[in-house]
Design a protein around this motif. Sequence first.
Motif, PDB file in Angstrom:
ATOM      1  N   SER A  33       0.851  -1.189   0.000  1.00  0.00           N
ATOM      2  CA  SER A  33       0.000   0.000   0.000  1.00  0.00           C
ATOM      3  C   SER A  33       0.888   1.241   0.000  1.00  0.00           C
ATOM      4  O   SER A  33       2.122   1.133   0.055  1.00  0.00           O
ATOM      5  N   TRP A  34       0.269   2.433  -0.058  1.00  0.00           N
ATOM      6  CA  TRP A  34       1.003   3.697  -0.115  1.00  0.00           C
ATOM      7  C   TRP A  34       0.618   4.580   1.079  1.00  0.00           C
ATOM      8  O   TRP A  34      -0.530   4.591   1.521  1.00  0.00           O
ATOM      9  N   ARG A  35       1.599   5.332   1.551  1.00  0.00           N
ATOM     10  CA  ARG A  35       1.357   6.305   2.615  1.00  0.00           C
ATOM     11  C   ARG A  35       1.821   7.674   2.126  1.00  0.00           C
ATOM     12  O   ARG A  35       2.990   7.850   1.755  1.00  0.00           O
ATOM     13  N   TYR A  36       0.873   8.671   2.107  1.00  0.00           N
ATOM     14  CA  TYR A  36       1.181  10.038   1.703  1.00  0.00           C
ATOM     15  C   TYR A  36       1.333  10.880   2.965  1.00  0.00           C
ATOM     16  O   TYR A  36       0.516  10.803   3.880  1.00  0.00           O
ATOM     17  N   THR A  37       2.373  11.725   2.995  1.00  0.00           N
ATOM     18  CA  THR A  37       2.572  12.654   4.111  1.00  0.00           C
ATOM     19  C   THR A  37       2.812  14.044   3.538  1.00  0.00           C
ATOM     20  O   THR A  37       3.698  14.227   2.691  1.00  0.00           O
ATOM     21  N   VAL A  38       2.022  15.057   4.009  1.00  0.00           N
ATOM     22  CA  VAL A  38       2.141  16.429   3.520  1.00  0.00           C
ATOM     23  C   VAL A  38       2.539  17.320   4.692  1.00  0.00           C
ATOM     24  O   VAL A  38       1.877  17.334   5.742  1.00  0.00           O
ATOM     25  N   LEU A  39       3.621  18.094   4.498  1.00  0.00           N
ATOM     26  CA  LEU A  39       4.106  19.051   5.504  1.00  0.00           C
ATOM     27  C   LEU A  39       4.177  20.430   4.872  1.00  0.00           C
ATOM     28  O   LEU A  39       4.404  20.559   3.655  1.00  0.00           O
ATOM     29  N   ASP A  40       3.985  21.492   5.706  1.00  0.00           N
ATOM     30  CA  ASP A  40       4.103  22.846   5.174  1.00  0.00           C
ATOM     31  C   ASP A  40       5.562  23.281   5.186  1.00  0.00           C
ATOM     32  O   ASP A  40       6.465  22.497   5.510  1.00  0.00           O
ATOM     33  N   PRO A  81       2.607  19.273   9.922  1.00  0.00           N
ATOM     34  CA  PRO A  81       1.676  18.491   9.108  1.00  0.00           C
ATOM     35  C   PRO A  81       0.516  19.352   8.613  1.00  0.00           C
ATOM     36  O   PRO A  81       0.083  20.286   9.296  1.00  0.00           O
ATOM     37  N   VAL A  82       0.030  19.038   7.426  1.00  0.00           N
ATOM     38  CA  VAL A  82      -1.075  19.780   6.817  1.00  0.00           C
ATOM     39  C   VAL A  82      -2.274  18.842   6.752  1.00  0.00           C
ATOM     40  O   VAL A  82      -2.234  17.801   6.074  1.00  0.00           O
ATOM     41  N   GLN A  83      -3.309  19.218   7.459  1.00  0.00           N
ATOM     42  CA  GLN A  83      -4.523  18.408   7.493  1.00  0.00           C
ATOM     43  C   GLN A  83      -5.503  18.859   6.412  1.00  0.00           C
ATOM     44  O   GLN A  83      -5.569  20.031   6.058  1.00  0.00           O
ATOM     45  N   GLY A  84      -6.260  17.882   5.872  1.00  0.00           N
ATOM     46  CA  GLY A  84      -7.343  18.206   4.951  1.00  0.00           C
ATOM     47  C   GLY A  84      -6.951  18.298   3.493  1.00  0.00           C
ATOM     48  O   GLY A  84      -7.768  18.716   2.662  1.00  0.00           O
ATOM     49  N   TRP A 123     -13.044  14.317 -10.700  1.00  0.00           N
ATOM     50  CA  TRP A 123     -12.931  13.080  -9.925  1.00  0.00           C
ATOM     51  C   TRP A 123     -13.462  13.336  -8.510  1.00  0.00           C
ATOM     52  O   TRP A 123     -13.233  14.400  -7.923  1.00  0.00           O
ATOM     53  N   THR A 124     -14.147  12.338  -7.972  1.00  0.00           N
ATOM     54  CA  THR A 124     -14.766  12.520  -6.655  1.00  0.00           C
ATOM     55  C   THR A 124     -14.130  11.670  -5.557  1.00  0.00           C
ATOM     56  O   THR A 124     -14.111  12.081  -4.387  1.00  0.00           O
ATOM     57  N   ASP A 125     -13.638  10.468  -5.870  1.00  0.00           N
ATOM     58  CA  ASP A 125     -12.976   9.655  -4.846  1.00  0.00           C
ATOM     59  C   ASP A 125     -11.692  10.346  -4.405  1.00  0.00           C
ATOM     60  O   ASP A 125     -10.955  10.902  -5.230  1.00  0.00           O
ATOM     61  N   ALA A 126     -11.394  10.315  -3.093  1.00  0.00           N
ATOM     62  CA  ALA A 126     -10.221  11.050  -2.605  1.00  0.00           C
ATOM     63  C   ALA A 126      -9.669  10.430  -1.333  1.00  0.00           C
ATOM     64  O   ALA A 126     -10.386   9.799  -0.546  1.00  0.00           O
ATOM     65  N   LEU A 127      -8.342  10.608  -1.151  1.00  0.00           N
ATOM     66  CA  LEU A 127      -7.666  10.356   0.120  1.00  0.00           C
ATOM     67  C   LEU A 127      -7.456  11.708   0.774  1.00  0.00           C
ATOM     68  O   LEU A 127      -6.983  12.648   0.121  1.00  0.00           O
ATOM     69  N   VAL A 128      -7.758  11.840   2.051  1.00  0.00           N
ATOM     70  CA  VAL A 128      -7.640  13.125   2.746  1.00  0.00           C
ATOM     71  C   VAL A 128      -6.695  12.958   3.923  1.00  0.00           C
ATOM     72  O   VAL A 128      -6.829  12.026   4.729  1.00  0.00           O
ATOM     73  N   THR A 129      -5.703  13.860   4.021  1.00  0.00           N
ATOM     74  CA  THR A 129      -4.719  13.762   5.101  1.00  0.00           C
ATOM     75  C   THR A 129      -5.383  14.058   6.449  1.00  0.00           C
ATOM     76  O   THR A 129      -6.277  14.911   6.566  1.00  0.00           O
TER      77      THR A 129
END
Length: 674
Positions: free
Chosen positions: A430-437, A442-445, A463-469
């Motif tokens: 599987s995949w893990r995405y991490t978003v930082l400013d 960490p950046v939520q949403g 597109w409507t399906d989404a992964l949200v941090t």
Amino acid sequence: MKSIATLAALAAFLLSACGAEQEACTVAEENGVRTMRCPDGTSAEIPGPVAGGGCTVEENGDGTRTVRCADGTETVIEDGAPGNDGKDGTDGTDGRPGRDGTDGTNGRPGTDGTDGIDGEDGAEALVRTEPEPAGSTCPTGGTRIIAGVDRDRDGVLDPEEETDRTVICNGRNGTDGTNGSDGQDGEDGQDGQDGSDGSDGATALVDMVDEPAGANCGFGGIKIVAGLDLDADGVLSANEVTSTRFVCNAPTWTFGLRYDAEWDAMGAGVANLVGFRAQIVGAYDPFARLRWRVRFTDATGAPVAGIALATGADPIEWRSWTEESFSDAQGEVILGGSGFEAGAAGLLAAGGAHVQWRITPPAAGTINATVELLSLGNTVVGSGTAEVQVAPVLTGITLWGFGEHPATVRNLAVINSRVAPTVDPDELVSWRYTVLDGAGAPVQGVAFHYDLDAVDGFDHAHWTDALVTDASGVAVRSPAGIAARELQLFRGANFPVSFALTPGTYTLQVELLEVAGGTVLATDTETLTVAHLPALANFLHFDAVQADARSFVAIQARHATTATPTETVQWRVTLSSVGATANTPIDGEELFVGDAADHLYHAWWTDSVTTDASGMALVGDPFPAVEAMGLEGVILPFSLRLPTGSYELRLQLVETAGGTAVWDHVTTFTVPVP
């Protein structure tokens, strides 16, 4: 004369038929045919064109004869049977009749289909003979046989058409008999009689027969056999044959094969989808059944065994094809089973047939793949060879399209993932995405939208399906995991994502994980810079508008990303004529609209909008303002027909609710006198 050597050989044969006691035979034209007549009453027609005048044959007293013709040619004929004339090439086979039409319901029977067009005749095989003078090749002389294929069909065997030369030597003269014994001493007695002449040498014979299509000649031809008539029966028996040559017919069609780019490089130990285009051009039986044969060799030419090759009907499901074969010890794979018809397979169609296979090379290195199209009798119809570089596949992740992006609008990027063949194909990943400013927080949403059924990203903004941090800036894709085999591809698997961010700097890290233990198999990190884009307007081709003729123009327009993205807007165009002191709106002008990609045919566009008394017309349907905020904006194409003059065209983006213009750009242009 077309073939003096052939005439000489025929004359020699006919003279022997006339009898050795005759002193001369004559050759003359009779009713348009060249005919040889001998004093004993025998005669024979001589094939070939009539050159005009006659020919005579004379004994020279040394065992040879000379043929002299009115055109000045002379030929000395020695003992030895001439070669037979070359036989005409066989006619091409007739095309098969078309199938009968099916009967209509309660109607008259359908008429039979017309016969197919006859196939083109094969090129004719020609043979000519020339005398071989006495020398190192033949001590007592002989006959040279020259054969080839009449490719230009002019009935003459030209030097560049020769494919074979054979020399048949005359038999050597027998040895002289022994001298008689001397008389007793005394008065000279009468001379003893001469010893008897030695027996004549064996005569050289040549025979030519049709050669059917097969191993010696793929498309038929002529077999030429030669040897010495050891038993002097005038027939070349099988045990007397010393030389065999074949003059083969040329095919009446050509074959072409072009490999797709995927053949240049493949991954070792993983599945590779490859294709090629094959075509037969010319007179070829559409009902002939054919098969494919693939030969694999390494850089040294040695066969490569164990290469898997699979076929299937649906290229989209190529990973699931089950009809798989492996190259044998000779590096060969046969595909096609009991064969397929050339016509039904599309090989005779314009553009040919596109064939796709799945190939799995076991190891890295250079291999040569030769693809052959075979008849069921294993005659090669055509072939082609590709050199393939097979490279190892390593586990990894690559982020494409991440970098600088406009704020507010959805942006498209791709995550490419690969798994080495050394990993268990059933391992779940599987995949893990991490978003930082920019400060590392960490950046939520952040929503990463996707569509598993999308074939491209053209419609990604919807597109409507989404992964949200989450609060940790983390989102996990496919937490239950997918089988590693789905990523065991030479170029990996691409997963496009669509996302929107506010202005700022971000760091995105994507990790490929084992579901069972959480082990990180691969990772990649990108820095994203997001900023607002200003409004943009480019008026294209307005300087090339022609008077009274449909002219193509276009406008590249982008709405500023600082605007409200959800606002409903619509394009409005205003056309005016430019005057010395004021502009005048143009009422009733028809502006044709269409697809910018189809601009070469804009003169045939029929959809249009018409300006009102204010020179205005609404273009297209209302839409959310965000759709005009992309990096490249949008293209609005028009096809205009205007008389000579000066004009102003204004393009506005207006709110549908109140009609207020939120984007306004204008251009002026001149339509010159033709």
